[in-house]
Design an enzyme around this catalytic site. Sequence first.
Site, PDB file in Angstrom:
ATOM      1  N   CYS B 108      54.893 -14.932  59.070  1.00  0.00           N
ATOM      2  CA  CYS B 108      54.247 -14.086  58.378  1.00  0.00           C
ATOM      3  C   CYS B 108      53.496 -12.932  59.377  1.00  0.00           C
ATOM      4  O   CYS B 108      52.949 -13.357  60.246  1.00  0.00           O
ATOM      5  CB  CYS B 108      52.937 -14.919  57.873  1.00  0.00           C
ATOM      6  SG  CYS B 108      51.526 -13.904  57.355  1.00  0.00           S
ATOM      7  N   CYS B 111      49.778 -12.248  59.611  1.00  0.00           N
ATOM      8  CA  CYS B 111      48.672 -13.319  59.822  1.00  0.00           C
ATOM      9  C   CYS B 111      49.199 -14.617  60.090  1.00  0.00           C
ATOM     10  O   CYS B 111      50.030 -14.848  60.889  1.00  0.00           O
ATOM     11  CB  CYS B 111      47.533 -12.890  58.760  1.00  0.00           C
ATOM     12  SG  CYS B 111      46.248 -13.990  59.011  1.00  0.00           S
ATOM     13  N   SER B 112      49.274 -15.250  58.905  1.00  0.00           N
ATOM     14  CA  SER B 112      49.322 -16.834  59.049  1.00  0.00           C
ATOM     15  C   SER B 112      50.037 -17.315  57.761  1.00  0.00           C
ATOM     16  O   SER B 112      49.655 -18.608  57.675  1.00  0.00           O
ATOM     17  CB  SER B 112      48.468 -17.367  59.814  1.00  0.00           C
ATOM     18  OG  SER B 112      47.354 -17.265  59.107  1.00  0.00           O
ATOM     19  N   CYS B 113      50.489 -16.907  56.742  1.00  0.00           N
ATOM     20  CA  CYS B 113      50.690 -17.219  55.565  1.00  0.00           C
ATOM     21  C   CYS B 113      51.870 -18.333  55.625  1.00  0.00           C
ATOM     22  O   CYS B 113      52.863 -18.125  56.360  1.00  0.00           O
ATOM     23  CB  CYS B 113      51.280 -16.494  54.434  1.00  0.00           C
ATOM     24  SG  CYS B 113      49.872 -15.573  54.003  1.00  0.00           S
TER      25      CYS B 113
END
Lengths: 105, 204
Positions: B108, B111-113
């Site tokens: 991702c 961000c951090s999906c």
Amino acid sequence: MNGVHDVGGMQCFGAVLPEENEPVFHAEWEKRVFGTMCLAMIDGHFNVDELRHAIEHIAPAEYCAVPYYGKWLRGMEDRLIAHGVITREELERKWAEVQGKGAAA
Amino acid sequence: MSSHDHEHEHSLVPSEPALRIKALESLLVEKGVLDPAAVDEIIDVFEHRVGPRNGALVVAKAWTDPEFRKRLLADGTAAVRELGFLGMQGEEVVAVENTQNVHNVVVCTLCSCYPWPLLGLPPAWYKSLAYRSRVVIEPRKVLEDFGLKVSDDKEVRVWDSNSEVRYIVLPERPAGSETLSEAELAELVTRESMIGTGVAKAPA
């Protein structure tokens, strides 16, 4: 929006450092940020897109320096204030209180 | 916010994140909008009950049940729901299949999906600026940071997640695993093999 979060393709951040037997959380405060955030979203105070928007608006130097759950915390404070769940004044009073600077200040 | 406000805030804000979250939590509790026991419960779920074990069960089933495999690749969300894996950050799941010719890896960049119901919370490296930035421009080098060398004749595909779509890699079933049960196969499926920064373990 293009911004500091849009890091795909940059090569200045060094090696990826996987950690052996990594714990789910690295500190107690990370757990509290995570749990509080989940509940704030479950309770409908804001959604994940708003949160991401808030995180993407953290100043660039701070964005790079602050740890992951620190960004969540800033984003969450921002959204809770924006939706009137808390006020900045209330939060500042609490900040003073937890630092032993007097609740009545 | 004016620069004056910024300076004002910086003089007040706790430098320790532990104090900063304590302040927020305590304020929300005071206002009656947060139940600390509910926070404890959520932490417990993600620390102890949801993790890569879930994804491993999906992979092992796909390795042993050709019809399930087809359903998983056609509609990942519906297939993982058959096994009861749904919830926050798993609303739309896409499974991508590793083959002799293709190695998939997930990131991702923004961000951090990550597919929480299948893999739990992402490891720190997945959320790091180094991984997010580099894996899309030099994936083979990044895979080498994990000790994984993908042969030059194999295509590497990088999938950039977003808040609508979460990917899981269906790793190749390891050689020599033909006689193993579904439960034994699940033991070979590592978290890294489902992100694509690793491959499934060889049977002992």
